[in-house]
Design a protein around this motif. Structure first.
Motif, PDB file in Angstrom:
ATOM      1  N   SER A  69      86.859  33.691  43.361  1.00  0.00           N
ATOM      2  CA  SER A  69      86.369  33.150  44.621  1.00  0.00           C
ATOM      3  C   SER A  69      87.457  32.259  45.202  1.00  0.00           C
ATOM      4  N   ARG A  70      87.186  31.645  46.341  1.00  0.00           N
ATOM      5  CA  ARG A  70      88.122  30.667  46.866  1.00  0.00           C
ATOM      6  C   ARG A  70      88.032  29.394  46.025  1.00  0.00           C
ATOM      7  N   ARG A  71      89.055  28.549  46.132  1.00  0.00           N
ATOM      8  CA  ARG A  71      89.112  27.352  45.305  1.00  0.00           C
ATOM      9  C   ARG A  71      88.201  26.244  45.850  1.00  0.00           C
ATOM     10  N   ILE A  72      87.879  25.307  44.969  1.00  0.00           N
ATOM     11  CA  ILE A  72      86.914  24.254  45.295  1.00  0.00           C
ATOM     12  C   ILE A  72      87.603  22.939  45.679  1.00  0.00           C
ATOM     13  N   GLY A  73      87.062  22.280  46.702  1.00  0.00           N
ATOM     14  CA  GLY A  73      87.488  20.924  47.022  1.00  0.00           C
ATOM     15  C   GLY A  73      88.839  20.777  47.684  1.00  0.00           C
ATOM     16  N   ILE A  74      89.320  21.846  48.340  1.00  0.00           N
ATOM     17  CA  ILE A  74      90.635  21.793  48.978  1.00  0.00           C
ATOM     18  C   ILE A  74      90.572  22.288  50.412  1.00  0.00           C
ATOM     19  N   ASP A  75      89.493  21.982  51.095  1.00  0.00           N
ATOM     20  CA  ASP A  75      89.298  22.474  52.464  1.00  0.00           C
ATOM     21  C   ASP A  75      90.393  22.002  53.423  1.00  0.00           C
ATOM     22  N   TYR A  76      91.091  20.936  53.056  1.00  0.00           N
ATOM     23  CA  TYR A  76      92.176  20.425  53.897  1.00  0.00           C
ATOM     24  C   TYR A  76      93.366  21.381  53.942  1.00  0.00           C
ATOM     25  N   ALA A  77      93.391  22.407  53.068  1.00  0.00           N
ATOM     26  CA  ALA A  77      94.577  23.254  52.920  1.00  0.00           C
ATOM     27  C   ALA A  77      94.650  24.417  53.911  1.00  0.00           C
ATOM     28  N   GLY A  78      93.795  24.414  54.915  1.00  0.00           N
ATOM     29  CA  GLY A  78      93.863  25.447  55.936  1.00  0.00           C
ATOM     30  C   GLY A  78      93.705  26.848  55.387  1.00  0.00           C
ATOM     31  N   ALA A  79      94.603  27.742  55.758  1.00  0.00           N
ATOM     32  CA  ALA A  79      94.514  29.139  55.348  1.00  0.00           C
ATOM     33  C   ALA A  79      94.582  29.293  53.830  1.00  0.00           C
ATOM     34  N   TRP A  80      95.283  28.386  53.172  1.00  0.00           N
ATOM     35  CA  TRP A  80      95.427  28.481  51.714  1.00  0.00           C
ATOM     36  C   TRP A  80      94.101  28.283  51.000  1.00  0.00           C
ATOM     37  N   ALA A  81      93.177  27.574  51.652  1.00  0.00           N
ATOM     38  CA  ALA A  81      91.863  27.340  51.053  1.00  0.00           C
ATOM     39  C   ALA A  81      91.062  28.631  50.940  1.00  0.00           C
ATOM     40  N   LYS A  82      91.470  29.659  51.683  1.00  0.00           N
ATOM     41  CA  LYS A  82      90.724  30.920  51.671  1.00  0.00           C
ATOM     42  C   LYS A  82      91.196  31.875  50.586  1.00  0.00           C
ATOM     43  N   LYS A  83      92.323  31.578  49.953  1.00  0.00           N
ATOM     44  CA  LYS A  83      92.847  32.464  48.904  1.00  0.00           C
ATOM     45  C   LYS A  83      91.866  32.515  47.735  1.00  0.00           C
ATOM     46  N   PRO A  84      91.600  33.700  47.209  1.00  0.00           N
ATOM     47  CA  PRO A  84      90.663  33.837  46.074  1.00  0.00           C
ATOM     48  C   PRO A  84      91.341  33.517  44.755  1.00  0.00           C
ATOM     49  N   TRP A  85      91.744  32.261  44.590  1.00  0.00           N
ATOM     50  CA  TRP A  85      92.536  31.877  43.423  1.00  0.00           C
ATOM     51  C   TRP A  85      91.746  31.091  42.388  1.00  0.00           C
ATOM     52  N   ARG A  86      90.419  31.166  42.475  1.00  0.00           N
ATOM     53  CA  ARG A  86      89.553  30.586  41.453  1.00  0.00           C
ATOM     54  C   ARG A  86      89.025  31.744  40.609  1.00  0.00           C
ATOM     55  N   PHE A  87      89.110  31.628  39.305  1.00  0.00           N
ATOM     56  CA  PHE A  87      88.664  32.680  38.394  1.00  0.00           C
ATOM     57  C   PHE A  87      87.584  32.117  37.492  1.00  0.00           C
ATOM     58  N   PHE A  88      86.538  32.903  37.239  1.00  0.00           N
ATOM     59  CA  PHE A  88      85.477  32.423  36.353  1.00  0.00           C
ATOM     60  C   PHE A  88      84.781  33.602  35.681  1.00  0.00           C
ATOM     61  N   GLU A  89      84.107  33.306  34.585  1.00  0.00           N
ATOM     62  CA  GLU A  89      83.381  34.371  33.881  1.00  0.00           C
ATOM     63  C   GLU A  89      82.050  34.623  34.580  1.00  0.00           C
ATOM     64  N   ARG A  90      81.861  35.847  35.009  1.00  0.00           N
ATOM     65  CA  ARG A  90      80.651  36.187  35.754  1.00  0.00           C
ATOM     66  C   ARG A  90      79.411  35.956  34.895  1.00  0.00           C
ATOM     67  N   GLY A  91      78.469  35.206  35.463  1.00  0.00           N
ATOM     68  CA  GLY A  91      77.193  35.013  34.793  1.00  0.00           C
ATOM     69  C   GLY A  91      77.148  33.890  33.777  1.00  0.00           C
ATOM     70  N   ASN A  92      78.302  33.287  33.471  1.00  0.00           N
ATOM     71  CA  ASN A  92      78.282  32.222  32.464  1.00  0.00           C
ATOM     72  C   ASN A  92      77.663  30.950  33.046  1.00  0.00           C
ATOM     73  N   ARG A  93      76.696  30.395  32.361  1.00  0.00           N
ATOM     74  CA  ARG A  93      75.961  29.243  32.908  1.00  0.00           C
ATOM     75  C   ARG A  93      76.769  27.957  32.832  1.00  0.00           C
ATOM     76  N   CYS A  94      77.900  27.977  32.126  1.00  0.00           N
ATOM     77  CA  CYS A  94      78.725  26.771  32.023  1.00  0.00           C
ATOM     78  C   CYS A  94      79.742  26.643  33.153  1.00  0.00           C
ATOM     79  N   VAL A  95      79.792  27.634  34.038  1.00  0.00           N
ATOM     80  CA  VAL A  95      80.662  27.544  35.213  1.00  0.00           C
ATOM     81  C   VAL A  95      80.151  26.389  36.078  1.00  0.00           C
ATOM     82  N   SER A  96      81.072  25.648  36.698  1.00  0.00           N
ATOM     83  CA  SER A  96      80.674  24.478  37.476  1.00  0.00           C
ATOM     84  C   SER A  96      79.752  24.866  38.622  1.00  0.00           C
ATOM     85  N   LYS A  97      78.902  23.934  38.971  1.00  0.00           N
ATOM     86  CA  LYS A  97      77.926  24.181  40.038  1.00  0.00           C
ATOM     87  C   LYS A  97      78.583  23.942  41.383  1.00  0.00           C
TER      88      LYS A  97
END
Length: 208
Positions: A172-200
């Motif tokens: 998905s896109r990265r969290i907490g960096i909305d100030y970064a303009g177009a870079w905030a839209k890059k899908p550079w966040r990786f996580f395990e699908r369905g894992n309940r320990c992924v941050s909310k």
DNA sequence: TGAATGATTTACT
DNA sequence: GTAAATCATTCAA
């Protein structure tokens, strides 16, 4: 020591010496271990983000900014980049790429595996609590990571990675960096699908 | 030297 | 849903 940390060997430096997006994806499912005088704690990495400065406006090394804080990212891969934000939280990163490339992977969430009691004590929560390490600031507190860990070598020190298990990785896109303009839209966040320990985070960022 | 701000978390309404 | 907590780092002057 538990079976997990006794039977697994430390991830070698060549793992880190690759492009930051590759490492961020491959680190999902690996085990992060932190030893200390108080005991051993470990968790399976279920969420991470890539920061690819100097081009990446969201990265602290954006524009090639080389300061006391960002210095470790310019050095060899396999070291820890630890920084302090919002006046109260530490964040833990893996330095990747090659010397002179200021890249890092932010570890955002773990699935607790070893030393839950110690983690909970550090977090000031009951052992059964579900929010021990599901956030970048939370996991640093649970692992006892702070300023003293800045720049340490993950191939030698008290903090290191070991092989884990396979994960179905979503992004998905990265969290907490909305100030970064177009870079905030890059899908550079990786996580395990369905894992309940992924941050909310917002439902929109979870999907994709 | 001073002012602004943030790769967050927690506790509210 | 919003806001407060709280300070190292950064940049401007």
């Amino acid at each position: 020591m538990s079976a997990i940390t006794a039977t697994s060997s430390r991830v070698v430096r060549s793992f880190y010496a690759r492009p930051v997006l590759t490492v961020a994806r491959d680190v999902i499912g690996k085990i992060l271990v932190a030893r200390s005088a108080e005991g051993v704690v470990a968790g399976r990495i279920v969420e991470a983000e890539a920061y690819r400065g100097p081009e990446d406006r969201a990265a602290h090394s954006y524009g090639g900014r080389r300061t006391a804080r960002t210095e470790v990212m310019f050095g060899p891969p396999g070291h820890a980049y630890v920084f302090f934000v919002y006046g109260m939280h530490y964040n833990f990163n893996l330095v990747t790429g090659s010397v002179g490339e200021p890249q890092a992977v932010l570890i955002r969430a773990l699935e607790p595996l070893v030393g839950l009691e110690l983690m909970a004590a550090r977090r000031g929560l009951p052992k059964e609590h579900s929010d021990l390490t599901n956030g970048p600031g939370k996991l640093c507190q649970a692992l006892g990571i702070g300023r003293a860990d800045y720049g340490v070598d993950l191939c030698k020190g008290r903090i290191f990675l070991t092989e884990g298990s396979r994960a179905v990785v979503a992004r998905s896109r990265r969290i907490g960096i909305d100030y970064a303009g177009a870079w905030a839209k890059k899908p550079w966040r990786f996580f395990e699908r369905g894992n309940r320990c992924v941050s909310k985070v917002s439902t929109r960022a979870q999907l994709r």
